[in-house]
Design a protein around this motif. Structure first.
Motif, mmCIF file in Angstrom:
data_model
loop_
_atom_site.group_PDB
_atom_site.id
_atom_site.type_symbol
_atom_site.label_atom_id
_atom_site.label_comp_id
_atom_site.label_asym_id
_atom_site.label_seq_id
_atom_site.Cartn_x
_atom_site.Cartn_y
_atom_site.Cartn_z
ATOM 1 N N HIS A 67 0.696 9.237 9.473
ATOM 2 C CA HIS A 67 1.917 9.834 8.911
ATOM 3 C C HIS A 67 2.083 9.434 7.447
ATOM 4 O O HIS A 67 2.421 10.275 6.598
ATOM 5 C CB HIS A 67 3.121 9.362 9.731
ATOM 6 N N SER A 68 1.840 8.170 7.120
ATOM 7 C CA SER A 68 2.012 7.686 5.747
ATOM 8 C C SER A 68 1.055 8.381 4.785
ATOM 9 O O SER A 68 1.428 8.704 3.653
ATOM 10 C CB SER A 68 1.800 6.169 5.698
ATOM 11 N N LEU A 69 -0.163 8.614 5.237
ATOM 12 C CA LEU A 69 -1.134 9.334 4.409
ATOM 13 C C LEU A 69 -0.657 10.763 4.144
ATOM 14 O O LEU A 69 -0.790 11.271 3.023
ATOM 15 C CB LEU A 69 -2.499 9.347 5.102
ATOM 16 N N ASP A 83 2.681 8.868 -11.272
ATOM 17 C CA ASP A 83 1.582 7.937 -11.534
ATOM 18 C C ASP A 83 1.205 7.218 -10.237
ATOM 19 O O ASP A 83 1.816 7.418 -9.182
ATOM 20 C CB ASP A 83 1.972 6.938 -12.629
ATOM 21 N N ARG A 84 0.180 6.378 -10.320
ATOM 22 C CA ARG A 84 -0.315 5.711 -9.111
ATOM 23 C C ARG A 84 0.704 4.774 -8.466
ATOM 24 O O ARG A 84 0.799 4.739 -7.238
ATOM 25 C CB ARG A 84 -1.614 4.965 -9.431
ATOM 26 N N LEU A 91 2.873 5.846 -0.127
ATOM 27 C CA LEU A 91 1.946 5.430 0.931
ATOM 28 C C LEU A 91 2.534 4.292 1.758
ATOM 29 O O LEU A 91 2.338 4.221 2.973
ATOM 30 C CB LEU A 91 0.610 5.008 0.319
ATOM 31 N N LEU A 92 3.264 3.402 1.102
ATOM 32 C CA LEU A 92 3.804 2.210 1.767
ATOM 33 C C LEU A 92 5.240 2.404 2.257
ATOM 34 O O LEU A 92 5.897 1.424 2.625
ATOM 35 C CB LEU A 92 3.754 1.013 0.805
ATOM 36 N N PHE A 198 -5.235 3.255 -0.184
ATOM 37 C CA PHE A 198 -4.561 2.148 -0.863
ATOM 38 C C PHE A 198 -5.408 1.621 -2.027
ATOM 39 O O PHE A 198 -4.921 1.442 -3.147
ATOM 40 C CB PHE A 198 -4.279 1.007 0.117
ATOM 41 N N ARG A 199 -6.681 1.392 -1.767
ATOM 42 C CA ARG A 199 -7.551 0.825 -2.789
ATOM 43 C C ARG A 199 -7.735 1.782 -3.959
ATOM 44 O O ARG A 199 -7.852 1.342 -5.115
ATOM 45 C CB ARG A 199 -8.907 0.454 -2.166
#
Length: 205
Positions: A67-69, A83-84, A91-92, A198-199
């Motif tokens: 779901h977060s993705l 921005d990132r 994502l979090l 995440f990375r």
């Protein structure tokens, strides 16, 4: 249940208020420290926490990690200029659930403000661990919330047995042209995808 045994003149031992993570970290649940937060623990936990209390169709549970993705991907469509760091906030957005699980909204409301305060403490610790503001700015939070609701609309219809009319009543209609096809994926696959995303956001090199 009998009271814990104590020696004469001694105080009862306080109940354990920390959780040991697979990384070896001990996260204090009452006063979580950013130093005890690890992304591997978050990914592992979220990939094993089921959305909709597990009441979804498919061979695999639909996890909070998947779901977060999806929510982060929807945010990229709603706010392509982000921005990132802001994408990482998306994502979090449900990261505290690696500790507290995914409680359905009616249950959260029943628990009241104490639950929310606990959730916000965890959120702050997680965000600070990764160089983010303790809590998302209001404008960013608004976009994430909208993406979250859009995702819930499609989840409700495709996975949780809602009719389109019911989903529209509870979650509103998604923007025209925005469509999702959701298929719950295996735990290990989702966990790795979450870590990979995440990375890419924390270290784009």
């Amino acid at each position: 249940m009998p009271a814990p045994r104590t020696k004469i003149g001694s105080r009862p031992e306080a109940p354990r208020a920390w959780q040991r993570m697979l990384s070896g970290r001990r996260l204090d649940l009452l006063d979580p420290s950013p130093l005890d937060v690890e992304i591997e623990d978050i990914a592992h936990g979220l990939a094993r926490v089921a959305r909709w209390n597990g009441q979804t169709t498919g061979e695999h549970a639909f996890s909070v990690a998947q779901h977060s993705l999806l929510v982060e991907d929807i945010c990229r469509k709603l706010a392509p200029e982000w921005d990132r760091p802001r994408r990482l906030l998306a994502l979090l957005h449900d990261a505290p659930e690696y500790v507290i699980g995914d409680m359905i909204s009616p249950f959260k409301a029943a628990l009241g403000l104490d639950y929310k305060a606990f959730e916000l403490k965890l959120e702050a610790a997680i965000h600070l661990r990764f160089g983010l503001p303790a809590h998302p700015p209001a404008a960013v939070k608004g976009v994430i919330k909208r993406a979250d609701i859009i995702c819930a609309h499609f989840e409700a219809i495709q996975l949780a047995g809602f009719t389109e009319a019911e989903a529209k009543r509870f979650f509103g209609a998604p923007p025209r042209g925005l469509k999702l096809t959701i298929k719950p994926k295996p735990t290990a696959e989702v966990q790795e995808a979450f870590l990979k995303r995440f990375r890419s956001l924390i270290d784009p090199a």
